[in-house]
Scaffold this motif. Structure first.
Motif: not given
Length: 246
Positions: A201-228
């Motif tokens: 959209d012009g010079k920017r992007y957006l996506f269409e997608g689905d929220e992940i509910i796969d427990p394996e993916i959630i366990d890997l990333y959700l509520n984890k803190s990112l490196p500073q």
């Protein structure tokens, strides 16, 4: 009763309902809908030939000379609220700890069941305790997007989706490699999306997608803190490519 009166139909709006087996007084189905949705299952069972657990229970009840007991759990709702109430009830009634009150035939479990469904207090603490995301644990090509400016004003999952998906200055070569987009607030991963389509959209992007509910993916990333971030790093976008930070 096989349908509501016109005045009732005008007053109900969205509602959540339960079907009860009179032979054992157990709930065997929970649903949401409008109009005469609560009565449609009976007509499908009687007039149709489809074989499902729910429809077969209804046929057994009718053949025993009894009637399905229909209950409206909550009415006067909008669609989002009905979606939430239905999800909570299905999560509750399909949980093994509560089998004494229900014999649920719903094929699909409650929405967001993995990250918002019923858990013990120990499981809740495990889910939300903020564990650092270790670079060596990254198993996918991920993009993280900082949503600090909008997170506090969000009230629904749709708000979270809209805040995460648009509008960002990105390179086409980078987004083509991305497996998941993670929305982060104050350095903590709050939501995970699978982009199905990127739109420029012009010079920017957006996506269409689905929220992940796969427990394996959630366990890997959700509520984890990112490196500073490195000092002076202001870009809201970060990429983590399978153990390598770029």
């Amino acid at each position: 009763m096989i349908n509501f009166s016109q005045k009732t139909l005008e007053s109900l709006h969205y509602y959540v309902y339960a079907l009860i087996d009179p032979r054992n007084q157990k709930i065997f189905y929970v649903g949401k809908g409008t109009g005469n949705r609560v009565f449609n299952h009976l007509s499908c069972a009687i007039d149709g030939e489809q074989e499902t657990h729910k429809l077969n229970i209804i046929r057994e009840i009718v053949n025993s000379g009894q009637k399905v007991n229909n209950y409206i759990i909550r009415h006067g709702l909008d669609e989002d609220d009905a979606f939430t109430v239905e999800s909570v009830l299905i999560d509750f009634l399909t949980h093994s700890s509560f089998s004494s009150v229900a014999n649920i035939s719903n094929i699909v479990a409650g929405h967001y069941q993995w990250n918002k469904g019923i858990k013990t207090v120990d499981e809740i603490e495990t889910l939300y305790a903020c564990i650092p995301l270790q670079l060596e644990d990254i198993r996918h090509n991920i993009m993280t997007i900082n949503i600090n400016k909008t997170y506090d004003r969000m009230g629904t999952q749709q708000d979270l989706y809209e805040a995460t998906r648009k509008y960002w200055v990105l390179s086409e070569s980078s987004i083509q490699k991305v497996d998941y987009v993670l929305g982060e607030y104050r350095g903590i991963i709050r939501v995970i999306f699978k982009p199905n389509k990127w739109i420029k959209d012009g010079k920017r992007y957006l996506f269409e997608g689905d929220e992940i509910i796969d427990p394996e993916i959630i366990d890997l990333y959700l509520n984890k803190s990112l490196p500073q971030k490195s000092k002076g790093m202001a870009n809201p976008i970060r990429y983590f490519y399978k153990q390598n930070l770029i």
